[in-house]
Design a protein around this motif. Structure first.
Motif, PDB file in Angstrom:
ATOM      1  N   GLU A  90     -65.501  20.154-114.512  1.00 34.36           N
ATOM      2  CA  GLU A  90     -65.457  20.436-113.087  1.00 34.36           C
ATOM      3  C   GLU A  90     -66.345  21.582-112.612  1.00 34.36           C
ATOM      4  OE1 GLU A  90     -62.207  21.791-109.771  1.00 34.36           O
ATOM      5  OE2 GLU A  90     -61.574  21.622-111.836  1.00 34.36           O
ATOM      6  N   ARG A  91     -67.198  21.263-111.447  1.00 35.05           N
ATOM      7  CA  ARG A  91     -67.945  22.330-110.990  1.00 35.05           C
ATOM      8  C   ARG A  91     -67.360  23.506-110.490  1.00 35.05           C
ATOM      9  NH1 ARG A  91     -72.623  21.686-112.429  1.00 35.05           N
ATOM     10  NH2 ARG A  91     -73.030  19.600-111.531  1.00 35.05           N
ATOM     11  N   GLU A  96     -69.939  25.657-114.743  1.00 29.83           N
ATOM     12  CA  GLU A  96     -68.951  24.635-114.969  1.00 29.83           C
ATOM     13  C   GLU A  96     -67.765  25.216-115.585  1.00 29.83           C
ATOM     14  OE1 GLU A  96     -70.866  20.347-115.869  1.00 29.83           O
ATOM     15  OE2 GLU A  96     -70.622  21.308-117.773  1.00 29.83           O
ATOM     16  N   ASN A 185     -77.899  16.660-106.308  1.00 22.47           N
ATOM     17  CA  ASN A 185     -76.425  16.734-106.837  1.00 22.47           C
ATOM     18  C   ASN A 185     -76.005  18.178-106.581  1.00 22.47           C
ATOM     19  OD1 ASN A 185     -77.295  17.437-109.250  1.00 22.47           O
ATOM     20  ND2 ASN A 185     -75.521  16.992-110.317  1.00 22.47           N
ATOM     21  N   TYR A 189     -73.497  19.579-103.589  1.00 24.74           N
ATOM     22  CA  TYR A 189     -72.197  20.416-103.835  1.00 24.74           C
ATOM     23  C   TYR A 189     -72.398  21.730-103.026  1.00 24.74           C
ATOM     24  CZ  TYR A 189     -69.169  23.662-106.159  1.00 24.74           C
ATOM     25  OH  TYR A 189     -68.181  24.660-106.669  1.00 24.74           O
ATOM     26  N   ASN A 192     -71.564  20.934 -99.178  1.00 24.78           N
ATOM     27  CA  ASN A 192     -70.049  20.821 -99.125  1.00 24.78           C
ATOM     28  C   ASN A 192     -69.270  22.214 -99.322  1.00 24.78           C
ATOM     29  OD1 ASN A 192     -70.434  18.006 -98.948  1.00 24.78           O
ATOM     30  ND2 ASN A 192     -69.704  17.879-101.242  1.00 24.78           N
TER      31      ASN A 192
END
Length: 403
Positions: A90-91, A96, A185, A189, A192
């Motif tokens: 999971e980021r 990570e 990506n 992220y 967001n």
């Protein structure tokens, strides 16, 4: 020869026999309990070893989890059924979270991981091609591979200060191009994160909370005031706000802060990642422990004696205006890991890792000097794990265990 037993002897014999039987049964039960405990201990030790092996396997071959997925079942040993491990990722900011657990989830561990190298070019200093010459002066040294504009480098002076560092061997110099950008990506992220609207709870200045990383949902908190707050927050927490000031006595461990502006008061120590839409100012003698990081869309400043262990990134979308700095690092500040500035940066002090700069500017009371680095050192660092920025497919490196 005849023996005569008294009438009360039989009950006594029965009692003694019963006691002896109970003692033997107790010994057997204790032995069984000890055996089960020993077996369970050995089983759990084996599972913990399997978990470490699973995470090591993933660290070296991250492709075992498909790019579009966040988990994978892995059989470590074909002949051992209990060696099936669930690996989940999971980021978490620009790092990570990697978890491995047994199939029944009774045994599990979670770590924070980064990349084992910053990028394929692995530049010590990468200075963007901008049809200019880079001037270095004062005590300035660069280790590792150096990427420079086609016009190269000048060992110059500023006022009465001359260059007195070590000149770069030609074998270490390559021609740089446009500053490489983050993966799509990763940008998605961060976008967001910066547009977060979810808030579950508003916290006061003395709030205390710990949220486990394993199998827990993110806890979204909002700071109620821009005044200096003494938070005690640890784990899977995202703290949001318009302007957040972190006091020197706050206790922050591995959390994320998202805000327009973040002020870190002098002498603060903790581990956190900061994502700012505008400004981050770290005071004097701030120590952000590994793995930490600061990301801003506009401006970052680090004060005297401050240490950032992880990354410092300014990714400015605006056209570079060298009259206005996007990043200022004090002469006694230190960044360990990745420094990346898409904007105008005044680089001084020490970078132990990798520095990627679009434009270097030295600002003085008498004016500013474009394409100049004064009193800065960039050292090679093979010990750090790097943030997810350029290439997410590279090998992982465990930074710390969090569960």
């Amino acid at each position: 020869m005849k023996f005569h037993l008294k009438a009360d002897t039989l009950p006594l014999a029965v009692v003694v026999s019963t006691v002896m039987l109970l003692v033997v049964m107790g010994i057997l039960i204790l032995w069984e309990i000890d055996f089960l405990h020993f077996s369970r201990q050995n089983f759990m030790k084996q599972q913990q070893a399997n978990i470490k092996s699973a995470i090591t396997y993933y660290s070296n071959y991250p492709s075992i989890i498909e790019e579009s997925r966040d988990s994978s079942l892995v059989q470590l040993y074909d002949s051992v059924e209990s060696s099936q491990m669930l690996i989940e990722r999971e980021r978490w900011g620009l790092y990570e979270l990697v978890s491995a657990s047994s199939a029944d989830r009774r045994a599990h561990q979670t770590c924070i991981a980064g990349l084992d190298s910053v990028s394929n070019d692995n530049a010590g200093l990468y200075y963007q091609e901008n049809k200019s010459t880079l001037t270095v002066t004062g005590r300035t040294d660069f280790e590792g591979q150096i990427f420079l504009p086609a016009k190269g480098i000048i060992y110059g002076q500023i006022n009465s200060t001359f260059f007195n560092g070590k000149k770069i061997e030609n074998s270490r110099i390559k021609t740089g191009k446009e500053l490489p950008g983050a993966e799509n990506n990763i940008k998605g992220y961060i976008d967001n994160l910066l547009s977060l609207q979810t808030v579950e709870e508003t916290v006061s200045s003395d709030s205390s909370l710990h949220v486990d990383f394993y199998n827990s949902d993110i806890k979204y908190l909002s700071a109620s005031s821009s005044e200096a707050a003494s938070f005690s927050l640890k784990g899977k927490i995202i703290l949001t706000g318009d302007e957040i000031t972190v006091s020197s006595d706050s206790r922050l461990t591995d959390i994320i802060i998202v805000a327009n502006k973040v002020n870190i008061n002098s002498n603060f120590e903790g581990s956190l990642q900061i994502f700012s839409r505008d400004t981050v100012i770290a005071g004097e003698n701030v120590k952000m422990n590994y793995p930490s990081g600061i990301f801003s869309k506009k401006y970052i400043k680090t004060g005297d004696g401050t240490q950032i262990n992880g990354y410092v990134i300014v990714d400015c979308d605006d056209k570079i205006d060298t009259r206005k700095a996007n990043y200022i690092q004090s002469r006694t500040a230190r960044v360990r890991g990745l420094l990346y500035v898409r904007g105008a940066s005044q680089l001084q002090g020490i970078v132990s890792g990798n520095a990627y700069l679009a434009r270097a500017v030295f600002y003085s009371p008498r004016g500013y000097y474009n394409d100049m680095i004064y009193d800065a050192t960039v050292l090679e660092n093979r010990e750090m794990a790097y943030p997810f920025w350029f290439n997410s497919s590279k090998k992982r490196q465990i930074i710390k265990w969090v569960k």
